[in-house]
Motif scaffolding. Structure first.
Motif, PDB file in Angstrom:
ATOM      1  N   ASN A 114       9.182  23.128  31.896  1.00 59.10           N
ATOM      2  CA  ASN A 114       8.510  21.908  32.331  1.00 59.10           C
ATOM      3  C   ASN A 114       8.281  20.953  31.170  1.00 59.10           C
ATOM      4  OD1 ASN A 114       5.680  20.421  32.887  1.00 59.10           O
ATOM      5  ND2 ASN A 114       6.688  20.824  34.850  1.00 59.10           N
ATOM      6  N   ARG A 115       8.058  21.507  29.989  1.00 59.65           N
ATOM      7  CA  ARG A 115       7.915  20.697  28.778  1.00 59.65           C
ATOM      8  C   ARG A 115       9.144  20.976  27.919  1.00 59.65           C
ATOM      9  NH1 ARG A 115       3.280  22.578  26.962  1.00 59.65           N
ATOM     10  NH2 ARG A 115       1.993  20.937  27.872  1.00 59.65           N
ATOM     11  N   ALA A 116       9.857  19.917  27.551  1.00 55.93           N
ATOM     12  CA  ALA A 116      11.100  20.102  26.797  1.00 55.93           C
ATOM     13  C   ALA A 116      10.825  20.703  25.420  1.00 55.93           C
ATOM     14  CB  ALA A 116      11.833  18.777  26.658  1.00 55.93           C
ATOM     15  N   PRO A 117      11.581  21.728  25.021  1.00 53.76           N
ATOM     16  CA  PRO A 117      11.385  22.352  23.705  1.00 53.76           C
ATOM     17  C   PRO A 117      12.205  21.714  22.597  1.00 53.76           C
ATOM     18  CG  PRO A 117      12.896  23.660  24.994  1.00 53.76           C
ATOM     19  CD  PRO A 117      12.524  22.474  25.854  1.00 53.76           C
ATOM     20  N   TYR A 118      12.707  20.477  22.818  1.00 53.47           N
ATOM     21  CA  TYR A 118      13.556  19.822  21.820  1.00 53.47           C
ATOM     22  C   TYR A 118      12.775  19.547  20.530  1.00 53.47           C
ATOM     23  CZ  TYR A 118      15.906  18.421  26.204  1.00 53.47           C
ATOM     24  OH  TYR A 118      16.491  18.390  27.441  1.00 53.47           O
ATOM     25  N   ALA A 119      13.413  19.821  19.402  1.00 53.52           N
ATOM     26  CA  ALA A 119      12.774  19.523  18.116  1.00 53.52           C
ATOM     27  C   ALA A 119      13.834  19.244  17.059  1.00 53.52           C
ATOM     28  CB  ALA A 119      11.899  20.696  17.664  1.00 53.52           C
ATOM     29  N   GLU A 293       1.009  20.549  34.817  1.00 49.75           N
ATOM     30  CA  GLU A 293       1.843  20.225  35.971  1.00 49.75           C
ATOM     31  C   GLU A 293       2.262  21.481  36.735  1.00 49.75           C
ATOM     32  OE1 GLU A 293       4.629  16.852  35.693  1.00 49.75           O
ATOM     33  OE2 GLU A 293       6.175  18.285  36.301  1.00 49.75           O
ATOM     34  N   THR A 294       2.669  22.533  36.015  1.00 48.85           N
ATOM     35  CA  THR A 294       3.068  23.747  36.717  1.00 48.85           C
ATOM     36  C   THR A 294       1.863  24.442  37.338  1.00 48.85           C
ATOM     37  OG1 THR A 294       2.945  25.118  34.700  1.00 48.85           O
ATOM     38  CG2 THR A 294       5.067  24.131  35.241  1.00 48.85           C
ATOM     39  N   GLN A 295       0.698  24.287  36.747  1.00 47.28           N
ATOM     40  CA  GLN A 295      -0.491  24.872  37.357  1.00 47.28           C
ATOM     41  C   GLN A 295      -0.819  24.173  38.677  1.00 47.28           C
ATOM     42  OE1 GLN A 295      -0.181  27.572  35.456  1.00 47.28           O
ATOM     43  NE2 GLN A 295      -2.378  27.828  35.562  1.00 47.28           N
ATOM     44  N   ALA A 296      -0.500  22.886  38.750  1.00 50.38           N
ATOM     45  CA  ALA A 296      -0.764  22.129  39.979  1.00 50.38           C
ATOM     46  C   ALA A 296       0.334  22.306  41.021  1.00 50.38           C
ATOM     47  CB  ALA A 296      -0.929  20.645  39.646  1.00 50.38           C
ATOM     48  N   LEU A 297       1.587  22.277  40.587  1.00 48.15           N
ATOM     49  CA  LEU A 297       2.724  22.281  41.520  1.00 48.15           C
ATOM     50  C   LEU A 297       3.341  23.655  41.704  1.00 48.15           C
ATOM     51  CD1 LEU A 297       4.570  19.038  40.313  1.00 48.15           C
ATOM     52  CD2 LEU A 297       2.923  19.261  42.180  1.00 48.15           C
ATOM     53  N   GLY A 298       3.070  24.566  40.777  1.00 45.76           N
ATOM     54  CA  GLY A 298       3.762  25.847  40.767  1.00 45.76           C
ATOM     55  C   GLY A 298       5.011  25.755  39.917  1.00 45.76           C
ATOM     56  N   ALA A 340       3.518  31.493  45.724  1.00 48.75           N
ATOM     57  CA  ALA A 340       4.424  32.519  45.182  1.00 48.75           C
ATOM     58  C   ALA A 340       4.998  32.101  43.840  1.00 48.75           C
ATOM     59  CB  ALA A 340       5.557  32.785  46.172  1.00 48.75           C
ATOM     60  N   ARG A 341       4.563  30.942  43.312  1.00 48.32           N
ATOM     61  CA  ARG A 341       5.121  30.423  42.065  1.00 48.32           C
ATOM     62  C   ARG A 341       4.040  30.125  41.031  1.00 48.32           C
ATOM     63  NH1 ARG A 341       6.665  25.699  42.829  1.00 48.32           N
ATOM     64  NH2 ARG A 341       6.179  25.341  45.037  1.00 48.32           N
ATOM     65  N   VAL A 342       2.911  30.815  41.136  1.00 51.37           N
ATOM     66  CA  VAL A 342       1.807  30.623  40.187  1.00 51.37           C
ATOM     67  C   VAL A 342       2.011  31.578  39.025  1.00 51.37           C
ATOM     68  CG1 VAL A 342      -0.678  30.724  39.853  1.00 51.37           C
ATOM     69  CG2 VAL A 342       0.255  29.884  42.028  1.00 51.37           C
ATOM     70  N   LEU A 343       2.127  31.025  37.839  1.00 44.64           N
ATOM     71  CA  LEU A 343       2.494  31.815  36.658  1.00 44.64           C
ATOM     72  C   LEU A 343       1.255  32.194  35.847  1.00 44.64           C
ATOM     73  CD1 LEU A 343       4.808  32.940  34.928  1.00 44.64           C
ATOM     74  CD2 LEU A 343       4.880  30.744  33.749  1.00 44.64           C
TER      75      LEU A 343
END
Length: 347
Positions: A114-119, A293-298, A340-343
């Motif tokens: 969900n968050r890009a790991p680009y560096a 965002e993933t906590q809200a949307l899964g 079913a998608r809560v991490l």
């Protein structure tokens, strides 16, 4: 000996076809799926192998073959070519291909990072102290690197002329080594990949290197996820649903028991360093996958408005001929229910 009743005879007569039907269902051949990873097998790939070894793919009616990859953007190209049916690749490369070759691009069906790991990473004792310092210098990256592909967008946001930065293609296993040896001035990599590779080399990632995270420097992009070919999407939607469900289930199991995931990775790749790959896995889970965002949307889903902004960034950066719609890039149709998608990540 008691005689059977009418009710028991009726039940037996109904059960017969049901048993035969279930047997026929089980006897149906599994759908073969060729799946390519973005990189060499590392901690954050453990769930794909867990889905395979624990039979999650098989329960979904799939026979999945997993191959290692050579870059997140390269994985998109391999699915487009027809060499693979599905894979783990970069959504920004999907956007670029959707704009240039609409109808041929893979479609993402489950967002993982969900968050890009680009560096951009430079040596602390080297000449690159700001992004501007990259001008006139050499930036190393694997040929299929999504981080390198998105560098022009980062440069544009930060007043850097990308035409003055020489991109050197490096073999995947030599990227960090060439930076440490001073053969390139900086590298474009996934942060979790390089961070743990530095640890494995006996270096201190915090002290010995400078980190320029794209997400901190004006690029709020999504990153890697599960993508499928147009043919699989069109012809076998039930296979897509099964693939997504199996991977989601495996991610949750590995997040709850990281050691099991690392043990499976060690079985697949005997040269795996368990301590390193466990740390790498947890780094990616916590830094790239657990977000507000993933906590809200899964896990697996995304925000359409944010994706529209990301599409706009890619279109503008590469002067693309058209701006793809959200559904050309991402479809949530195959996601399991949010609950079913809560991490939750174990220590």
């Amino acid at each position: 000996m008691p005689h059977p009743t009418r009710r028991s005879l009726l039940a037996a007569s109904l059960a017969g076809p049901m048993v035969l039907g279930a047997a026929a269902t089980r006897a149906q051949p599994a759908t073969p799926i060729r799946f390519i990873l973005d990189w060499k097998a590392q901690g954050p790939h453990a769930w794909y192998y867990i889905a395979q070894s624990r039979g999650f793919f098989r329960e979904a009616g799939l026979e999945v073959t997993i191959d290692q990859g050579e870059g997140s953007a390269a994985a998109v190209t391999r699915v487009m070519s027809g060499a693979y049916d599905a894979g783990f690749g970069d959504i920004n490369a999907v956007i670029q291909n959707a704009a240039q070759r609409p109808g041929e691009q893979p479609v993402m069906v489950y967002l993982v990072y969900n968050r890009a790991p680009y560096a951009i990473i430079a040596r602390a004792d080297g000449p690159v102290r700001t992004l501007k310092d990259l001008e006139g210098r050499q930036l190393g990256a694997p040929a299929g690197s999504a981080t390198a592909r998105m560098f022009p967008a980062l440069a544009a946001r930060n007043g850097v002329d990308p035409a003055r930065v020489q991109i050197a293609a490096i073999a995947p296993n030599l990227v960090e080594q060439m930076l440490v040896q001073g053969q390139v001035d900086a590298i474009a990599q996934f942060s979790g990949t390089s961070y743990m590779n530095f640890v494995g080399m006996g270096r201190n990632p915090e002290r010995d290197f400078r980190w320029f995270f794209y997400s901190d420097m004006g690029l709020d992009q999504y990153s890697n996820g599960v993508m499928v070919s147009q043919a699989l999407l069109r012809n076998r939607p039930e296979a897509v649903r099964g693939l997504v469900s199996a991977i989601n289930r495996a991610i949750l199991e590995v997040a709850a028991d990281p050691d099991a995931g690392v043990a499976e990775l060690k079985r697949v790749e005997p040269l795996t360093e368990p301590a390193i790959e466990r740390q790498r896995m947890l780094y990616m889970l916590r830094a790239q996958m657990v977000t507000p965002e993933t906590q809200a949307l899964g896990l697996g889903d995304l925000d359409d408005k944010r994706l529209e902004g990301a599409i706009g960034t890619v279109v503008q950066t590469y002067a693309l001929p058209r701006s793809p719609g959200v559904r050309e890039v991402f479809r949530r149709d195959f996601l399991p229910p949010r609950e079913a998608r809560v991490l939750a990540v174990a220590g």
